[in-house]
Design a protein around this motif. Structure first.
Motif, mmCIF file in Angstrom:
data_model
loop_
_atom_site.group_PDB
_atom_site.id
_atom_site.type_symbol
_atom_site.label_atom_id
_atom_site.label_comp_id
_atom_site.label_asym_id
_atom_site.label_seq_id
_atom_site.Cartn_x
_atom_site.Cartn_y
_atom_site.Cartn_z
ATOM 1 N N SER A 84 5.818 2.967 -0.158
ATOM 2 C CA SER A 84 5.194 1.652 -0.207
ATOM 3 C C SER A 84 5.432 0.932 1.116
ATOM 4 O O SER A 84 6.559 0.836 1.579
ATOM 5 N N ILE A 85 4.352 0.447 1.726
ATOM 6 C CA ILE A 85 4.476 -0.349 2.946
ATOM 7 C C ILE A 85 3.732 -1.659 2.740
ATOM 8 O O ILE A 85 2.817 -1.741 1.924
ATOM 9 N N ALA A 86 4.132 -2.668 3.484
ATOM 10 C CA ALA A 86 3.485 -3.977 3.375
ATOM 11 C C ALA A 86 2.069 -3.888 3.910
ATOM 12 O O ALA A 86 1.825 -3.348 4.987
ATOM 13 N N PRO A 138 1.891 4.068 9.357
ATOM 14 C CA PRO A 138 3.205 3.570 8.955
ATOM 15 C C PRO A 138 4.025 3.187 10.177
ATOM 16 O O PRO A 138 3.672 3.514 11.320
ATOM 17 N N ALA A 139 5.113 2.500 9.950
ATOM 18 C CA ALA A 139 6.027 2.122 11.034
ATOM 19 C C ALA A 139 6.586 3.382 11.689
ATOM 20 O O ALA A 139 6.723 4.413 11.035
ATOM 21 N N PRO A 140 6.904 3.330 12.968
ATOM 22 C CA PRO A 140 7.484 4.510 13.620
ATOM 23 C C PRO A 140 8.867 4.826 13.064
ATOM 24 O O PRO A 140 9.575 3.938 12.582
ATOM 25 N N LEU A 141 9.228 6.092 13.142
ATOM 26 C CA LEU A 141 10.563 6.504 12.742
ATOM 27 C C LEU A 141 11.564 6.033 13.792
ATOM 28 O O LEU A 141 11.204 5.810 14.955
ATOM 29 N N ARG A 145 0.870 -1.181 0.000
ATOM 30 C CA ARG A 145 0.000 0.000 0.000
ATOM 31 C C ARG A 145 0.902 1.224 0.000
ATOM 32 O O ARG A 145 2.009 1.185 0.510
ATOM 33 N N PHE A 146 0.424 2.318 -0.544
ATOM 34 C CA PHE A 146 1.173 3.570 -0.537
ATOM 35 C C PHE A 146 0.550 4.502 0.485
ATOM 36 O O PHE A 146 -0.674 4.665 0.531
ATOM 37 N N THR A 147 1.398 5.084 1.344
ATOM 38 C CA THR A 147 0.921 5.939 2.415
ATOM 39 C C THR A 147 1.886 7.101 2.633
ATOM 40 O O THR A 147 3.083 6.962 2.378
ATOM 41 N N PRO A 148 1.385 8.255 3.082
ATOM 42 C CA PRO A 148 2.298 9.362 3.408
ATOM 43 C C PRO A 148 3.223 8.955 4.552
ATOM 44 O O PRO A 148 2.852 8.154 5.412
ATOM 45 N N TYR A 149 4.445 9.493 4.551
ATOM 46 C CA TYR A 149 5.410 9.169 5.600
ATOM 47 C C TYR A 149 6.187 10.432 5.946
ATOM 48 O O TYR A 149 6.618 11.148 5.044
ATOM 49 N N PRO A 150 6.346 10.728 7.234
ATOM 50 C CA PRO A 150 7.043 11.957 7.639
ATOM 51 C C PRO A 150 8.431 12.079 7.014
ATOM 52 O O PRO A 150 9.223 11.153 7.058
#
Length: 81
Positions: free
Chosen positions: A22-24, A40-43, A10-15
């Motif tokens: 792209s994320i799983a 999304p996963a944490p930074l 899936r495509f999601t905004p990321y900081p």
């Protein structure tokens, strides 16, 4: 139990990223427990201060000392350009 196939990525905004990343995703979707990707996963280091304070009872002074010593990183969420 019916099972459906979901897109793997899936495509999601990321900081800090200039565009969506792209994320799983959830590879299968089950009828009663569909599952989803909610964030999304944490930074790297995003929750370090919170964990040190809440679980290990560190205060801000102790955490700032660890940052100054280079033992942990100072996590700042980058601005999105």
């Amino acid at each position: 139990m019916p099972i459906g196939v979901e897109p793997l990525c899936r495509f999601t905004p990321y900081p800090g990223a200039p565009r969506k990343v792209s994320i799983a995703g959830v590879p299968i979707k089950m009828e009663k427990t569909p599952g989803s990707v909610r964030s999304p996963a944490p930074l790297l280091g995003q929750h370090t201060r919170e964990i040190l304070q809440q679980m290990l009872n560190y205060n801000d002074f102790e955490i700032d000392a660890l940052i100054a010593q280079g033992a942990i990183g100072d996590m700042t969420i980058p601005e999105i350009a």
